[in-house]
Design a protein around this motif. Structure first.
Motif, PDB file in Angstrom:
ATOM      1  N   THR A  43       8.389  -4.574 -38.259  1.00  0.00           N
ATOM      2  CA  THR A  43       8.760  -5.383 -37.108  1.00  0.00           C
ATOM      3  C   THR A  43       8.053  -6.727 -37.248  1.00  0.00           C
ATOM      4  O   THR A  43       6.831  -6.785 -37.278  1.00  0.00           O
ATOM      5  CB  THR A  43       8.354  -4.687 -35.799  1.00  0.00           C
ATOM      6  OG1 THR A  43       8.956  -3.384 -35.770  1.00  0.00           O
ATOM      7  CG2 THR A  43       8.809  -5.475 -34.596  1.00  0.00           C
ATOM      8  N   VAL A  44       8.845  -7.779 -37.369  1.00  0.00           N
ATOM      9  CA  VAL A  44       8.293  -9.113 -37.598  1.00  0.00           C
ATOM     10  C   VAL A  44       8.946 -10.096 -36.622  1.00  0.00           C
ATOM     11  O   VAL A  44       9.989 -10.692 -36.916  1.00  0.00           O
ATOM     12  CB  VAL A  44       8.525  -9.579 -39.052  1.00  0.00           C
ATOM     13  CG1 VAL A  44       7.868 -10.925 -39.304  1.00  0.00           C
ATOM     14  CG2 VAL A  44       8.026  -8.538 -40.040  1.00  0.00           C
ATOM     15  N   PRO A  45       8.353 -10.279 -35.445  1.00  0.00           N
ATOM     16  CA  PRO A  45       8.905 -11.276 -34.524  1.00  0.00           C
ATOM     17  C   PRO A  45       8.680 -12.686 -35.074  1.00  0.00           C
ATOM     18  O   PRO A  45       7.661 -12.958 -35.706  1.00  0.00           O
ATOM     19  CB  PRO A  45       8.107 -11.081 -33.234  1.00  0.00           C
ATOM     20  CG  PRO A  45       7.249  -9.894 -33.427  1.00  0.00           C
ATOM     21  CD  PRO A  45       7.237  -9.553 -34.881  1.00  0.00           C
ATOM     22  N   LEU A  46       9.641 -13.559 -34.843  1.00  0.00           N
ATOM     23  CA  LEU A  46       9.515 -14.968 -35.212  1.00  0.00           C
ATOM     24  C   LEU A  46       9.303 -15.776 -33.940  1.00  0.00           C
ATOM     25  O   LEU A  46      10.029 -15.609 -32.962  1.00  0.00           O
ATOM     26  CB  LEU A  46      10.769 -15.457 -35.932  1.00  0.00           C
ATOM     27  CG  LEU A  46      11.108 -14.780 -37.243  1.00  0.00           C
ATOM     28  CD1 LEU A  46      12.430 -15.314 -37.782  1.00  0.00           C
ATOM     29  CD2 LEU A  46       9.995 -14.971 -38.265  1.00  0.00           C
ATOM     30  N   HIS A  47       8.331 -16.646 -33.961  1.00  0.00           N
ATOM     31  CA  HIS A  47       8.042 -17.525 -32.830  1.00  0.00           C
ATOM     32  C   HIS A  47       8.488 -18.925 -33.238  1.00  0.00           C
ATOM     33  O   HIS A  47       7.796 -19.613 -33.986  1.00  0.00           O
ATOM     34  CB  HIS A  47       6.551 -17.483 -32.494  1.00  0.00           C
ATOM     35  CG  HIS A  47       6.039 -16.091 -32.280  1.00  0.00           C
ATOM     36  ND1 HIS A  47       6.244 -15.408 -31.099  1.00  0.00           N
ATOM     37  CD2 HIS A  47       5.386 -15.235 -33.100  1.00  0.00           C
ATOM     38  CE1 HIS A  47       5.708 -14.200 -31.193  1.00  0.00           C
ATOM     39  NE2 HIS A  47       5.194 -14.073 -32.407  1.00  0.00           N
ATOM     40  N   VAL A  48       9.666 -19.321 -32.781  1.00  0.00           N
ATOM     41  CA  VAL A  48      10.265 -20.596 -33.187  1.00  0.00           C
ATOM     42  C   VAL A  48       9.558 -21.741 -32.465  1.00  0.00           C
ATOM     43  O   VAL A  48       9.495 -21.767 -31.243  1.00  0.00           O
ATOM     44  CB  VAL A  48      11.783 -20.619 -32.884  1.00  0.00           C
ATOM     45  CG1 VAL A  48      12.391 -21.958 -33.231  1.00  0.00           C
ATOM     46  CG2 VAL A  48      12.479 -19.490 -33.624  1.00  0.00           C
ATOM     47  N   ARG A  49       9.010 -22.667 -33.266  1.00  0.00           N
ATOM     48  CA  ARG A  49       8.331 -23.840 -32.704  1.00  0.00           C
ATOM     49  C   ARG A  49       9.323 -24.963 -32.444  1.00  0.00           C
ATOM     50  O   ARG A  49       9.260 -25.619 -31.414  1.00  0.00           O
ATOM     51  CB  ARG A  49       7.241 -24.320 -33.655  1.00  0.00           C
ATOM     52  CG  ARG A  49       6.060 -23.355 -33.701  1.00  0.00           C
ATOM     53  CD  ARG A  49       4.998 -23.831 -34.674  1.00  0.00           C
ATOM     54  NE  ARG A  49       5.351 -23.305 -35.998  1.00  0.00           N
ATOM     55  CZ  ARG A  49       5.444 -24.019 -37.107  1.00  0.00           C
ATOM     56  NH1 ARG A  49       5.202 -25.296 -37.094  1.00  0.00           N
ATOM     57  NH2 ARG A  49       5.782 -23.460 -38.246  1.00  0.00           N
TER      58      ARG A  49
END
Length: 73
Positions: A43-49
């Protein structure tokens, strides 16, 4: 027709209860993904900047820089 959507984001590998919460959130939003999560996956959430949207039809050339999505609002 939308164009290119490059983005800058941070990735974070999560495990345990946090990973389960992320999976539950994804399944609640896209139920048809459930079979794909039945196999062992990370599980790898991406935090879009920020991200850039290019849409020639709408006149977005060059593309527009957009902020990352607000989460939890």
């Amino acid at each position: 027709m939308p164009g290119v959507l490059p983005a800058q984001s941070d990735a974070e590998v999560v495990t345990g209860e946090v990973a389960e919460q992320v999976r539950e959130t994804v399944v609640a939003k896209v139920p048809e993904v459930r079979p794909f999560l039945a196999i062992p996956v990370e599980t790898v959430p991406l935090h879009v900047r920020q991200w850039r949207a290019t849409d020639v039809v709408s006149g977005w050339l060059p593309g527009r820089e957009l902020p990352g999505p607000r989460v939890g609002s």
